[in-house]
Enzyme design. Sequence first.
Site, short mmCIF file in Angstrom:
data_model
loop_
_atom_site.label_atom_id
_atom_site.label_comp_id
_atom_site.label_asym_id
_atom_site.label_seq_id
_atom_site.Cartn_x
_atom_site.Cartn_y
_atom_site.Cartn_z
N THR A 177 -7.83 -5.38 -8.23
CA THR A 177 -9.24 -5.66 -7.94
C THR A 177 -9.57 -7.16 -7.97
OG1 THR A 177 -9.80 -3.50 -8.81
CG2 THR A 177 -11.61 -5.07 -8.65
N LYS A 195 0.87 -1.17 0.00
CA LYS A 195 0.00 0.00 0.00
C LYS A 195 0.91 1.23 0.00
CE LYS A 195 -3.74 2.41 1.12
NZ LYS A 195 -4.50 2.72 -0.07
N SER A 196 0.48 2.34 -0.60
CA SER A 196 1.32 3.55 -0.61
C SER A 196 1.51 4.07 0.81
CB SER A 196 0.69 4.64 -1.46
OG SER A 196 0.64 4.23 -2.80
N ASN A 237 -12.79 3.67 -5.82
CA ASN A 237 -12.33 3.90 -4.46
C ASN A 237 -11.75 5.30 -4.31
OD1 ASN A 237 -9.23 3.96 -3.55
ND2 ASN A 237 -9.37 2.86 -5.51
N CYS A 286 -2.22 8.80 -7.88
CA CYS A 286 -3.46 8.66 -7.11
C CYS A 286 -4.41 9.79 -7.51
CB CYS A 286 -3.15 8.72 -5.62
SG CYS A 286 -4.64 8.79 -4.62
N THR A 309 -5.73 4.06 -11.11
CA THR A 309 -7.17 4.09 -11.42
C THR A 309 -7.56 5.29 -12.29
OG1 THR A 309 -7.45 5.21 -9.32
CG2 THR A 309 -7.88 2.84 -9.34
N GLY A 340 -8.19 7.83 0.27
CA GLY A 340 -7.51 8.98 0.88
C GLY A 340 -6.13 8.64 1.41
N GLY A 375 -4.28 -2.97 -14.61
CA GLY A 375 -5.61 -2.41 -14.85
C GLY A 375 -6.56 -3.45 -15.42
N GLY A 376 -7.43 -3.96 -14.56
CA GLY A 376 -8.52 -4.83 -15.02
C GLY A 376 -8.15 -6.26 -15.35
C1 FMN Z 1 -9.07 -0.22 -2.84
C2 FMN Z 1 -7.92 0.22 -3.68
C3 FMN Z 1 -6.84 0.87 -3.09
C4 FMN Z 1 -5.76 1.29 -3.87
N1 FMN Z 1 -4.69 1.90 -3.28
C5 FMN Z 1 -3.61 2.26 -4.03
C6 FMN Z 1 -2.46 2.83 -3.42
O1 FMN Z 1 -2.37 2.99 -2.20
N2 FMN Z 1 -1.42 3.19 -4.22
C7 FMN Z 1 -1.44 3.01 -5.59
O2 FMN Z 1 -0.46 3.34 -6.26
N3 FMN Z 1 -2.50 2.44 -6.18
C8 FMN Z 1 -3.59 2.07 -5.44
N4 FMN Z 1 -4.66 1.48 -6.05
C9 FMN Z 1 -4.65 1.28 -7.51
C10 FMN Z 1 -4.21 -0.15 -7.88
O3 FMN Z 1 -2.90 -0.40 -7.44
C11 FMN Z 1 -4.27 -0.37 -9.40
O4 FMN Z 1 -3.41 0.53 -10.05
C12 FMN Z 1 -5.69 -0.19 -9.96
O5 FMN Z 1 -6.64 -0.69 -9.06
C13 FMN Z 1 -5.86 -0.87 -11.32
O6 FMN Z 1 -5.64 -2.25 -11.24
P1 FMN Z 1 -6.84 -3.33 -11.06
O7 FMN Z 1 -7.89 -3.01 -12.09
O8 FMN Z 1 -6.20 -4.66 -11.24
O9 FMN Z 1 -7.38 -3.13 -9.68
C14 FMN Z 1 -5.76 1.05 -5.28
C15 FMN Z 1 -6.85 0.39 -5.86
C16 FMN Z 1 -7.93 -0.02 -5.09
C17 FMN Z 1 -9.07 -0.75 -5.75
#
Ligand code: FMN
Length: 349
Positions: free
Chosen positions: A310, A90-91, A114, A174, A237, A117, A287-288
């Site tokens: 996700t 997590k960041s 999402n 973010c 995202t 924050g 992504g996805g």
């Molecule tokens: C609940 C949630 C929390 C996330 N928190 C972070 C984060 O702290 N730092 C970051 O760089 N990306 C964060 N992301 C983005 C994911 O790392 C990823 O780039 C994005 O969800 C696309 O990938 P996915 O479609 O496989 O989820 C978060 C995504 C979700 C759904």
Amino acid sequence: MEQKKQKQKLKRKRRNKISHNTAYKTKLYLTKTTILKTPAVKILKENRLGINLAGLKLPNPTMLASGILGYTKETFKNIADGGAGAIVTKSVGLKPRSGYANPTVTQTSCGLINAMGLPNPGIEEFAKEISEAKRVLNVPLIVSVYGFAAEEYATVAKKAVTAGADAVELNVSCPHVKETGSEIGQKPEILKEVVKNVKSAVQKPVFVKLSPNVTSIAETAEAAVNAGADAITAINTVKAMAIDTETAKPILSNKMGGLSGPAIKPIALRCVYEIYEKVKVPIIGCGGITNWRDAAEFLLAGASAVQIGTAIATKGPNMFKAITRGIDAYLKRKGFRSVNEIVGLSHKS
Ligand SMILES: Cc1cc2nc3c(=O)[nH]c(=O)nc-3n(C[C@H](O)[C@H](O)[C@H](O)COP(=O)(O)O)c2cc1C
């Protein structure tokens, strides 16, 4: 007489020792042969899927995306046991942050939105978790870092590396926190300053995670690479929102959030394809991704590895094994000896 007996005893002892050694060697040899022959498929499989990502050795090209289950050493271990080739945390920032009030996540028909924050315990506290996780993990641990200024990114990155991080990933993407994330990644000059500062603070690979919410993600990637980025992660995202028709109000407490999951896959894929044509460093597609075919598409578009978020949150860590197995079967069916052979292949047709 006594002397003769002693001599014979010594001879016997020596003979026994030799035969014991020979037996030992034979056993060793057999063991080696067995290791090489019996699980040959496993070894070949590892060779076919293993990658070198900007100096990090990954047993397979799948990684946990930042923010998904990535908080404690127990969950990191769980993810690694599920088959992930690397883990992104997590960041984390310089100081603890509680994040936004609920609701912070909402489900849509095609993914999640999402706006957490950036809740996190701050790097001082998180550093302990990093050191402990490093003791139990057999795959690289990449710490995702954010800050409100270039120096802050560098300070957090340095502390993460000192605690044991194998690499850092800069969250300059973010979409829902002011003065950090995409507000930095959308301005090439500030982005360059951040990357340069971090590069001079740490001796480990620096990945830069980009936002799709820009006019040209390829140009942003180029700016990051010119400043020293060792790899590009694409994408974070996509800025989005949802409204509750009964209350007529935005669902998320922050109103705007970031969309993830299947809906953003074609956008992410396009981003990876464009970045591959512009820069030479490895790209990590994200992504996805929900199955091996999605992952293979990213590799063909130019990604050297993929991050999954996700789908892991909704279906669990065993997704990594399923996706890796699928990629392996695909490589075998198509006659490729290494996953590296398909990286960027769609550009050649
Ligand atoms: C609940 C949630 C929390 C996330 N928190 C972070 C984060 O702290 N730092 C970051 O760089 N990306 C964060 N992301 C983005 C994911 O790392 C990823 O780039 C994005 O969800 C696309 O990938 P996915 O479609 O496989 O989820 C978060 C995504 C979700 C759904």
